[in-house]
Motif scaffolding. Structure first.
Motif, PDB file in Angstrom:
ATOM      1  N   MET A 149      77.232   6.200  76.889  1.00  0.00           N
ATOM      2  CA  MET A 149      76.300   6.867  77.799  1.00  0.00           C
ATOM      3  C   MET A 149      76.944   7.113  79.166  1.00  0.00           C
ATOM      4  N   GLY A 150      77.754   6.170  79.606  1.00  0.00           N
ATOM      5  CA  GLY A 150      78.441   6.360  80.879  1.00  0.00           C
ATOM      6  C   GLY A 150      79.426   7.508  80.842  1.00  0.00           C
ATOM      7  N   VAL A 151      80.152   7.644  79.741  1.00  0.00           N
ATOM      8  CA  VAL A 151      81.110   8.755  79.616  1.00  0.00           C
ATOM      9  C   VAL A 151      80.382  10.095  79.619  1.00  0.00           C
ATOM     10  N   VAL A 152      79.249  10.158  78.933  1.00  0.00           N
ATOM     11  CA  VAL A 152      78.469  11.401  78.918  1.00  0.00           C
ATOM     12  C   VAL A 152      77.971  11.746  80.316  1.00  0.00           C
ATOM     13  N   ALA A 153      77.460  10.748  81.042  1.00  0.00           N
ATOM     14  CA  ALA A 153      76.974  10.992  82.396  1.00  0.00           C
ATOM     15  C   ALA A 153      78.096  11.409  83.337  1.00  0.00           C
ATOM     16  N   LEU A 154      79.263  10.779  83.201  1.00  0.00           N
ATOM     17  CA  LEU A 154      80.388  11.108  84.068  1.00  0.00           C
ATOM     18  C   LEU A 154      80.962  12.480  83.750  1.00  0.00           C
ATOM     19  N   SER A 155      80.896  12.890  82.502  1.00  0.00           N
ATOM     20  CA  SER A 155      81.465  14.181  82.100  1.00  0.00           C
ATOM     21  C   SER A 155      80.533  15.353  82.391  1.00  0.00           C
ATOM     22  N   THR A 156      79.285  15.084  82.714  1.00  0.00           N
ATOM     23  CA  THR A 156      78.324  16.153  82.968  1.00  0.00           C
ATOM     24  C   THR A 156      78.309  16.486  84.453  1.00  0.00           C
TER      25      THR A 156
END
Length: 352
Positions: A149-156
């Motif tokens: 979830m953190g990677v998705v948030a950081l990549s958005t």
């Protein structure tokens, strides 16, 4: 403040350290102001031409505008005019609107401050607990899910997340307004800032999550934590008294970075949600090459970022006593052993 407290404060924060940090911050602000001024001068286009437009841009009018705003002077002279006024807190007048720059920044600073504060709260409420949870469940299913979830948030990007939030929570569900700052500073303003704050805070939540997770894992491997477990100390007490206390300094450093990113991220978020804050003012001023506004706002944002980093550097020795004694311990290790520090009966060549 008692004498003991003052003594501890002087020990943790020597006057020389504070003065050196303040001097470095002021020097950095001067360098940044020169860089911004030089970049604006190198940008294509003529501010006077942009201000007057193609129809009224007669040679006489252009000359009058350039003379009024010192646009016909060399770059060094223009910068000196600006710096001499800025020292006296006179940030000049907007070339585009004729408005006082300090008043324009003050009106928009409140809205941007509210947005950054709410976004910061979102990042703290999500990043810190999830980081602790991932650290305690390292290399397990919970850890992998939280990191994903953190990677998705950081990549958005913040603007893409903002558009998604508008579509789901404003258009489909109708829970929050889609754009605008609202009226007043109460519930209506808070309702209008919920979605922008989420878009801004989610983009930096992963940064705090990663730093907190790494700090918790590192503290769990410390010898004093292992010894506390061997003595039968409860896991709750170990977490509160040993692990979380040891994560203060690295997490505090991450908080300083998050504040800097939040200030920079307001530009896109305010554009997406049509918020009249510092970000939208900066975009409009750069488009019209409004040098006084861009220069003042860039310096304001840089000052806020430097202030956050300065506070972070000065608070760290207060939270972690090891940072206070590290220089002294290093000097002691490098210094030759004295007669008092040597065992009795041991003599060196100097004694002989």
């Amino acid at each position: 403040m008692t004498a003991t407290a003052r003594s501890r404060l002087r020990t943790a924060l020597p006057a020389r350290l504070v003065v050196r940090r303040l001097g470095g911050t002021l020097g950095l602000l001067v360098v940044l102001s020169v860089a911004v001024f030089a970049l604006l001068q190198a940008a294509p286009g003529d501010p006077a031409q942009t201000l007057l437009g193609p129809r009224s841009a007669t040679p006489e009018a252009l000359a009058a505008v350039r003379s009024r705003y010192h646009l016909d002077s060399p770059m060094a002279v223009q910068y000196w005019y600006w710096l001499s006024d800025a020292v006296h807190l006179d940030l000049g007048t907007s070339i585009r609107t004729g408005e006082n720059v300090a008043a324009a920044l003050g009106d928009r600073l409140v809205l941007t401050g509210q947005l950054v504060g709410l976004g910061f709260a979102v990042a703290l409420l999500l990043g810190l607990p999830l980081g602790v949870l991932a650290g305690l469940r390292s290399r397990r299913a919970v850890d992998r899910a939280v990191q994903s979830m953190g990677v998705v948030a950081l990549s958005t990007p913040a603007f893409a997340g903002g558009l998604l939030l508008i579509y789901v929570f404003a258009l489909m569900l109708g829970w929050f307004p889609a754009y605008g700052p609202g009226e007043g500073s109460g519930t209506d303003r808070l309702t209008h800032l919920v979605l922008p704050a989420l878009a801004l805070g989610l983009a930096v939540t992963a940064v705090l999550l990663k730093l907190t997770r790494a700090a918790v894992i590192r503290e769990l491997d410390r010898e004093h934590v292992t010894f506390a477990r061997a003595r039968g100390v409860r896991e709750r007490d170990i977490l509160l008294r040993y692990v979380l206390r040891g994560t203060f300094v690295p997490v505090l450093t991450g908080i300083g970075l998050v504040l800097a990113y939040l200030l920079a991220g307001t530009v896109m978020v305010e554009q997406v949600f049509a918020l009249p804050g510092l970000g939208s003012l900066l975009v409009d001023s750069v488009t019209f090459r409004d040098v006084p506004v861009v220069q003042a706002e860039a310096l304001l944002i840089a000052a806020l970022v430097c202030l956050a980093n300065l506070v972070t550097d000065l608070v760290q020795p207060l939270l972690d006593p090891r940072l206070r004694t590290a220089p002294a311990a290093k000097a002691a290790r490098g210094a030759p052993a004295t007669a008092a520090a040597r065992p009795a009966g041991v003599r060196t060549e100097e004694d002989r």
